[in-house]
Design a protein around this motif. Structure first.
Motif, PDB file in Angstrom:
ATOM      1  N   ILE A  17       0.903  -1.151   0.000  1.00  0.00           N
ATOM      2  CA  ILE A  17       0.000   0.000   0.000  1.00  0.00           C
ATOM      3  C   ILE A  17       0.939   1.197   0.000  1.00  0.00           C
ATOM      4  O   ILE A  17       1.488   1.591   1.024  1.00  0.00           O
ATOM      5  CB  ILE A  17      -0.937   0.001   1.218  1.00  0.00           C
ATOM      6  CG1 ILE A  17      -1.750  -1.297   1.260  1.00  0.00           C
ATOM      7  CG2 ILE A  17      -1.872   1.212   1.151  1.00  0.00           C
ATOM      8  CD1 ILE A  17      -2.707  -1.390   2.439  1.00  0.00           C
ATOM      9  N   THR A  18       1.153   1.726  -1.181  1.00  0.00           N
ATOM     10  CA  THR A  18       2.212   2.705  -1.367  1.00  0.00           C
ATOM     11  C   THR A  18       1.646   3.947  -2.042  1.00  0.00           C
ATOM     12  O   THR A  18       0.433   4.081  -2.196  1.00  0.00           O
ATOM     13  CB  THR A  18       3.380   2.087  -2.155  1.00  0.00           C
ATOM     14  OG1 THR A  18       4.482   2.996  -2.199  1.00  0.00           O
ATOM     15  CG2 THR A  18       2.977   1.697  -3.563  1.00  0.00           C
ATOM     16  N   ASN A  19       2.528   4.853  -2.425  1.00  0.00           N
ATOM     17  CA  ASN A  19       2.024   6.125  -2.950  1.00  0.00           C
ATOM     18  C   ASN A  19       1.948   6.119  -4.469  1.00  0.00           C
ATOM     19  O   ASN A  19       2.700   5.421  -5.147  1.00  0.00           O
ATOM     20  CB  ASN A  19       2.865   7.284  -2.411  1.00  0.00           C
ATOM     21  CG  ASN A  19       4.210   7.426  -3.068  1.00  0.00           C
ATOM     22  OD1 ASN A  19       4.314   7.918  -4.175  1.00  0.00           O
ATOM     23  ND2 ASN A  19       5.257   6.993  -2.374  1.00  0.00           N
ATOM     24  N   ALA A  40      -2.974  -3.355  -3.535  1.00  0.00           N
ATOM     25  CA  ALA A  40      -4.409  -3.280  -3.263  1.00  0.00           C
ATOM     26  C   ALA A  40      -4.609  -2.378  -2.062  1.00  0.00           C
ATOM     27  O   ALA A  40      -4.059  -2.652  -0.995  1.00  0.00           O
ATOM     28  CB  ALA A  40      -4.971  -4.675  -2.984  1.00  0.00           C
ATOM     29  N   ASP A  41      -5.381  -1.296  -2.226  1.00  0.00           N
ATOM     30  CA  ASP A  41      -5.515  -0.364  -1.107  1.00  0.00           C
ATOM     31  C   ASP A  41      -6.950  -0.121  -0.667  1.00  0.00           C
ATOM     32  O   ASP A  41      -7.192   0.696   0.222  1.00  0.00           O
ATOM     33  CB  ASP A  41      -4.816   0.967  -1.413  1.00  0.00           C
ATOM     34  CG  ASP A  41      -5.439   1.737  -2.569  1.00  0.00           C
ATOM     35  OD1 ASP A  41      -6.547   1.376  -3.011  1.00  0.00           O
ATOM     36  OD2 ASP A  41      -4.816   2.709  -3.027  1.00  0.00           O
ATOM     37  N   ASP A  42      -7.920  -0.819  -1.247  1.00  0.00           N
ATOM     38  CA  ASP A  42      -9.299  -0.642  -0.797  1.00  0.00           C
ATOM     39  C   ASP A  42      -9.517  -1.463   0.462  1.00  0.00           C
ATOM     40  O   ASP A  42      -9.120  -2.635   0.538  1.00  0.00           O
ATOM     41  CB  ASP A  42     -10.287  -1.076  -1.872  1.00  0.00           C
ATOM     42  CG  ASP A  42     -11.713  -0.673  -1.514  1.00  0.00           C
ATOM     43  OD1 ASP A  42     -12.153   0.410  -1.940  1.00  0.00           O
ATOM     44  OD2 ASP A  42     -12.376  -1.445  -0.780  1.00  0.00           O
ATOM     45  N   ILE A  43     -10.153  -0.846   1.450  1.00  0.00           N
ATOM     46  CA  ILE A  43     -10.326  -1.510   2.734  1.00  0.00           C
ATOM     47  C   ILE A  43     -11.153  -2.784   2.617  1.00  0.00           C
ATOM     48  O   ILE A  43     -11.067  -3.680   3.471  1.00  0.00           O
ATOM     49  CB  ILE A  43     -10.948  -0.537   3.759  1.00  0.00           C
ATOM     50  CG1 ILE A  43     -10.685  -1.042   5.180  1.00  0.00           C
ATOM     51  CG2 ILE A  43     -12.434  -0.299   3.471  1.00  0.00           C
ATOM     52  CD1 ILE A  43     -10.926   0.005   6.248  1.00  0.00           C
ATOM     53  N   ILE A  49      -5.965  -9.784   0.719  1.00  0.00           N
ATOM     54  CA  ILE A  49      -4.709  -9.761  -0.025  1.00  0.00           C
ATOM     55  C   ILE A  49      -3.516  -9.933   0.913  1.00  0.00           C
ATOM     56  O   ILE A  49      -2.579 -10.681   0.626  1.00  0.00           O
ATOM     57  CB  ILE A  49      -4.579  -8.448  -0.829  1.00  0.00           C
ATOM     58  CG1 ILE A  49      -5.708  -8.324  -1.855  1.00  0.00           C
ATOM     59  CG2 ILE A  49      -3.209  -8.366  -1.512  1.00  0.00           C
ATOM     60  CD1 ILE A  49      -5.748  -9.437  -2.877  1.00  0.00           C
ATOM     61  N   THR A  50      -3.555  -9.265   2.044  1.00  0.00           N
ATOM     62  CA  THR A  50      -2.458  -9.409   3.006  1.00  0.00           C
ATOM     63  C   THR A  50      -2.331 -10.847   3.473  1.00  0.00           C
ATOM     64  O   THR A  50      -1.214 -11.363   3.631  1.00  0.00           O
ATOM     65  CB  THR A  50      -2.681  -8.477   4.218  1.00  0.00           C
ATOM     66  OG1 THR A  50      -2.693  -7.125   3.765  1.00  0.00           O
ATOM     67  CG2 THR A  50      -1.584  -8.644   5.249  1.00  0.00           C
ATOM     68  N   SER A  51      -3.443 -11.504   3.670  1.00  0.00           N
ATOM     69  CA  SER A  51      -3.433 -12.869   4.207  1.00  0.00           C
ATOM     70  C   SER A  51      -2.711 -13.864   3.314  1.00  0.00           C
ATOM     71  O   SER A  51      -2.190 -14.872   3.795  1.00  0.00           O
ATOM     72  CB  SER A  51      -4.874 -13.354   4.440  1.00  0.00           C
ATOM     73  OG  SER A  51      -5.511 -12.587   5.435  1.00  0.00           O
ATOM     74  N   ILE A  52      -2.669 -13.598   2.009  1.00  0.00           N
ATOM     75  CA  ILE A  52      -2.005 -14.529   1.094  1.00  0.00           C
ATOM     76  C   ILE A  52      -0.596 -14.069   0.722  1.00  0.00           C
ATOM     77  O   ILE A  52       0.065 -14.694  -0.098  1.00  0.00           O
ATOM     78  CB  ILE A  52      -2.838 -14.728  -0.191  1.00  0.00           C
ATOM     79  CG1 ILE A  52      -2.985 -13.404  -0.965  1.00  0.00           C
ATOM     80  CG2 ILE A  52      -4.195 -15.330   0.135  1.00  0.00           C
ATOM     81  CD1 ILE A  52      -3.605 -13.570  -2.359  1.00  0.00           C
ATOM     82  N   SER A  53      -0.146 -12.983   1.336  1.00  0.00           N
ATOM     83  CA  SER A  53       1.152 -12.408   0.989  1.00  0.00           C
ATOM     84  C   SER A  53       2.254 -12.893   1.928  1.00  0.00           C
ATOM     85  O   SER A  53       1.992 -13.399   3.019  1.00  0.00           O
ATOM     86  CB  SER A  53       1.080 -10.879   1.035  1.00  0.00           C
ATOM     87  OG  SER A  53       0.113 -10.391   0.121  1.00  0.00           O
ATOM     88  N   ASN A  54       3.488 -12.722   1.480  1.00  0.00           N
ATOM     89  CA  ASN A  54       4.654 -13.069   2.300  1.00  0.00           C
ATOM     90  C   ASN A  54       5.206 -11.870   3.057  1.00  0.00           C
ATOM     91  O   ASN A  54       5.993 -12.030   4.001  1.00  0.00           O
ATOM     92  CB  ASN A  54       5.758 -13.663   1.425  1.00  0.00           C
ATOM     93  CG  ASN A  54       5.327 -14.925   0.724  1.00  0.00           C
ATOM     94  OD1 ASN A  54       5.044 -14.918  -0.474  1.00  0.00           O
ATOM     95  ND2 ASN A  54       5.248 -16.023   1.458  1.00  0.00           N
ATOM     96  N   ALA A  65      -7.338   9.774   4.052  1.00  0.00           N
ATOM     97  CA  ALA A  65      -7.985   9.063   5.155  1.00  0.00           C
ATOM     98  C   ALA A  65      -8.372   7.644   4.761  1.00  0.00           C
ATOM     99  O   ALA A  65      -8.308   6.719   5.579  1.00  0.00           O
ATOM    100  CB  ALA A  65      -9.215   9.837   5.621  1.00  0.00           C
ATOM    101  N   ARG A  66      -8.761   7.471   3.500  1.00  0.00           N
ATOM    102  CA  ARG A  66      -9.194   6.144   3.048  1.00  0.00           C
ATOM    103  C   ARG A  66      -8.058   5.138   3.146  1.00  0.00           C
ATOM    104  O   ARG A  66      -8.234   4.021   3.669  1.00  0.00           O
ATOM    105  CB  ARG A  66      -9.687   6.234   1.596  1.00  0.00           C
ATOM    106  CG  ARG A  66     -10.116   4.911   0.987  1.00  0.00           C
ATOM    107  CD  ARG A  66     -10.518   5.085  -0.465  1.00  0.00           C
ATOM    108  NE  ARG A  66      -9.397   5.491  -1.294  1.00  0.00           N
ATOM    109  CZ  ARG A  66      -8.488   4.649  -1.784  1.00  0.00           C
ATOM    110  NH1 ARG A  66      -8.562   3.359  -1.505  1.00  0.00           N
ATOM    111  NH2 ARG A  66      -7.510   5.096  -2.548  1.00  0.00           N
ATOM    112  N   THR A  67      -6.862   5.515   2.670  1.00  0.00           N
ATOM    113  CA  THR A  67      -5.767   4.557   2.673  1.00  0.00           C
ATOM    114  C   THR A  67      -5.159   4.374   4.054  1.00  0.00           C
ATOM    115  O   THR A  67      -4.598   3.321   4.354  1.00  0.00           O
ATOM    116  CB  THR A  67      -4.682   4.946   1.656  1.00  0.00           C
ATOM    117  OG1 THR A  67      -4.255   6.285   1.905  1.00  0.00           O
ATOM    118  CG2 THR A  67      -5.187   4.815   0.237  1.00  0.00           C
TER     119      THR A  67
END
Length: 265
Positions: A17-19, A40-43, A49-54, A65-67
């Motif tokens: 989740i970057t700029n 992927a940056d949508d809440i 997505i995080t759950s399947i990442s290393n 505020a959203r991100t």
């Protein structure tokens, strides 16, 4: 430790989740070093997505505020799953929003690695800073990078990396100083963001996170040197692309031969 070989053989998935200024560069740097990027940056989907990442990389370069809410949710998900989280506190100390976001993130998320310039890391260490936009301020140059990095590492139970003319990496006990890189890298937008992505790949694939960060930081500096040698005479645009080319060519032997790494107790 053959960190680069581990990255290329395991192809770690790194959620960033970057700029929006540097997102494409970060993705290409990750691909070049052997990782696999996903942005992927949508809440609504960051937890999945995080759950399947290393590894997860959070970069506050272009805040809204959203991100921020997405970063917190992704970070907490990574903590629950035992996935390492990298923080790049871009511009911390420069505005109230950045300061508040940095404080919120370090309070709510447990970071494995925090990487920034001296001004940003001084802010996280609780020092008064004079951050100049997203660049380190000359006014903060009197701060001792080793002391600042150790303070951050000890306070947050993480590996702290301060990048600059000489890079410092510490876990609070071990310290590495790295002198790879070229000043011209400062004329290219995104080299720090790219490095944070590369750090995510290395810590997502290597068990010794301290050595992983050292190898990642050295590899980025070496890539700058290799690009300057080959492309620097053409200008900063070619230097930029040359860094990504070099990252795709660096292996553990390159780091061993070209790495200017000094370890201290």
């Amino acid at each position: 430790m053959k960190c680069n070989e581990s990255v290329r053989s395991q192809v770690p998935l790194v959620h960033c989740i970057t700029n929006y200024v540097t997102v494409n560069d970060v993705a290409n740097a990750l691909l070049a070093c052997g990782g696999s990027p996903i942005m992927a940056d949508d809440i609504g989907e960051v937890a999945d997505i995080t759950s399947i990442s290393n590894a997860l990389v959070l970069n506050i370069g272009t805040l809204n505020a959203r991100t921020v809410a997405s970063m917190v949710k992704a970070g907490q998900t990574a903590n629950e799953k035992g996935i390492p989280v990298v923080l790049d506190p871009v511009g911390a100390g420069a505005s109230a929003l950045r300061n508040e976001t940095t404080r919120e993130l370090v309070e709510k998320v447990r970071f494995a690695i925090i990487r920034g310039n001296l001004s940003e890391m001084s802010f996280i260490a609780g020092l008064e800073v004079s951050t100049r936009g997203v660049d380190s301020s000359e006014a903060d140059s009197g701060n001792d990078p080793v002391a600042v990095a150790k303070a951050v590492a000890s306070a947050h139970g993480c590996i702290a990396a301060i990048t600059g003319a000489e890079d410092v990496v510490t876990d609070g006990q071990r310290v590495a100083k790295i002198q790879n890189g070229v000043p011209q890298m400062g004329k290219i937008t995104g080299t720090g963001c790219m490095l944070s992505g590369v750090v995510g790949a290395y810590v997502g694939a290597c068990q010794d996170r301290f050595q992983a960060v050292v190898a990642a930081v050295a590899s980025m500096g070496i890539a700058g040197e290799m690009s300057l040698d080959k492309e620097g005479h053409k200008g900063t645009g070619s230097l930029h692309i040359g860094i990504i080319d070099a990252l795709s060519q660096i292996d553990d032997d390159t780091i061993e031969k070209r790495g200017k790494i000094q370890y201290e107790a």
